[in-house]
Scaffold this motif. Structure first.
Motif, PDB file in Angstrom:
ATOM      1  N   VAL A  16       0.834  -1.204   0.000  1.00  0.00           N
ATOM      2  CA  VAL A  16       0.000   0.000   0.000  1.00  0.00           C
ATOM      3  C   VAL A  16       0.866   1.250   0.000  1.00  0.00           C
ATOM      4  O   VAL A  16       0.625   2.204  -0.750  1.00  0.00           O
ATOM      5  N   VAL A  17       1.903   1.265   0.829  1.00  0.00           N
ATOM      6  CA  VAL A  17       2.786   2.441   0.906  1.00  0.00           C
ATOM      7  C   VAL A  17       3.482   2.669  -0.427  1.00  0.00           C
ATOM      8  O   VAL A  17       3.573   3.801  -0.909  1.00  0.00           O
ATOM      9  N   ARG A  18       3.962   1.599  -1.048  1.00  0.00           N
ATOM     10  CA  ARG A  18       4.642   1.750  -2.342  1.00  0.00           C
ATOM     11  C   ARG A  18       3.682   2.196  -3.444  1.00  0.00           C
ATOM     12  O   ARG A  18       4.049   2.993  -4.305  1.00  0.00           O
ATOM     13  N   ALA A  19       2.462   1.685  -3.422  1.00  0.00           N
ATOM     14  CA  ALA A  19       1.486   2.095  -4.431  1.00  0.00           C
ATOM     15  C   ALA A  19       1.136   3.575  -4.276  1.00  0.00           C
ATOM     16  O   ALA A  19       1.014   4.302  -5.266  1.00  0.00           O
ATOM     17  N   ARG A  20       0.971   4.033  -3.036  1.00  0.00           N
ATOM     18  CA  ARG A  20       0.679   5.457  -2.809  1.00  0.00           C
ATOM     19  C   ARG A  20       1.858   6.327  -3.234  1.00  0.00           C
ATOM     20  O   ARG A  20       1.680   7.403  -3.810  1.00  0.00           O
ATOM     21  N   ALA A  21       3.082   5.877  -2.949  1.00  0.00           N
ATOM     22  CA  ALA A  21       4.265   6.649  -3.342  1.00  0.00           C
ATOM     23  C   ALA A  21       4.384   6.714  -4.862  1.00  0.00           C
ATOM     24  O   ALA A  21       4.730   7.760  -5.424  1.00  0.00           O
ATOM     25  N   ALA A  22       4.083   5.622  -5.540  1.00  0.00           N
ATOM     26  CA  ALA A  22       4.146   5.616  -7.005  1.00  0.00           C
ATOM     27  C   ALA A  22       3.078   6.520  -7.600  1.00  0.00           C
ATOM     28  O   ALA A  22       3.328   7.231  -8.577  1.00  0.00           O
ATOM     29  N   ALA A  23       1.892   6.523  -7.008  1.00  0.00           N
ATOM     30  CA  ALA A  23       0.821   7.390  -7.503  1.00  0.00           C
ATOM     31  C   ALA A  23       1.171   8.862  -7.281  1.00  0.00           C
ATOM     32  O   ALA A  23       0.886   9.702  -8.129  1.00  0.00           O
ATOM     33  N   ALA A  24       1.782   9.160  -6.150  1.00  0.00           N
ATOM     34  CA  ALA A  24       2.171  10.549  -5.874  1.00  0.00           C
ATOM     35  C   ALA A  24       3.287  10.994  -6.810  1.00  0.00           C
ATOM     36  O   ALA A  24       3.326  12.150  -7.249  1.00  0.00           O
TER      37      ALA A  24
ATOM     38  N   SER B 286       3.328  17.743 -11.139  1.00  0.00           N
ATOM     39  CA  SER B 286       3.665  18.659 -10.042  1.00  0.00           C
ATOM     40  C   SER B 286       2.715  19.845 -10.058  1.00  0.00           C
ATOM     41  O   SER B 286       2.337  20.351 -11.107  1.00  0.00           O
ATOM     42  N   GLY B 287       2.317  20.279  -8.888  1.00  0.00           N
ATOM     43  CA  GLY B 287       1.407  21.406  -8.766  1.00  0.00           C
ATOM     44  C   GLY B 287      -0.045  21.012  -8.898  1.00  0.00           C
ATOM     45  O   GLY B 287      -0.924  21.861  -8.790  1.00  0.00           O
ATOM     46  N   ALA B 288      -0.312  19.744  -9.154  1.00  0.00           N
ATOM     47  CA  ALA B 288      -1.703  19.296  -9.281  1.00  0.00           C
ATOM     48  C   ALA B 288      -2.326  19.197  -7.895  1.00  0.00           C
ATOM     49  O   ALA B 288      -1.708  18.743  -6.954  1.00  0.00           O
ATOM     50  N   GLU B 289      -3.553  19.643  -7.802  1.00  0.00           N
ATOM     51  CA  GLU B 289      -4.274  19.597  -6.538  1.00  0.00           C
ATOM     52  C   GLU B 289      -4.893  18.218  -6.373  1.00  0.00           C
ATOM     53  O   GLU B 289      -5.454  17.675  -7.315  1.00  0.00           O
ATOM     54  N   PRO B 290      -4.817  17.636  -5.178  1.00  0.00           N
ATOM     55  CA  PRO B 290      -5.482  16.346  -4.986  1.00  0.00           C
ATOM     56  C   PRO B 290      -6.994  16.523  -5.062  1.00  0.00           C
ATOM     57  O   PRO B 290      -7.513  17.602  -4.775  1.00  0.00           O
TER      58      PRO B 290
END
Length: 69
Positions: free
Chosen positions: A21-29, A34-38
């Motif tokens: 889960v942590v790696r998937a979130r890091a890859a998605a981020a 850059s500068g995109a709003e979540p």
């Protein structure tokens, strides 16, 4: 990337699932521009409640409270 288990004793399967889960979130981020709003959650969006009319203070404002009668 270093992950440290602070509390508990996870099984190897639980630890592998948490790391996936942590790696998937890091890859998605990292893939996001850059500068995109979540994306905003509808419940946390302030414009959701800004449309409601709030009672103005006045001599009879106590009769327009939000407490059930």
């Amino acid at each position: 990337m270093n992950i440290k288990v602070v509390r508990g004793n996870p099984t190897p399967e639980e630890l592998a699932a948490a790391l996936a889960v942590v790696r998937a979130r890091a890859a998605a981020a990292a893939a996001a521009p850059s500068g995109a709003e979540p994306p905003k959650d509808a419940w946390s969006d302030p414009s959701r409640i800004a449309t409601a009319r709030v009672p103005a203070p006045g001599p009879t404002s106590w009769t327009r409270t939000y407490w059930p009668s």
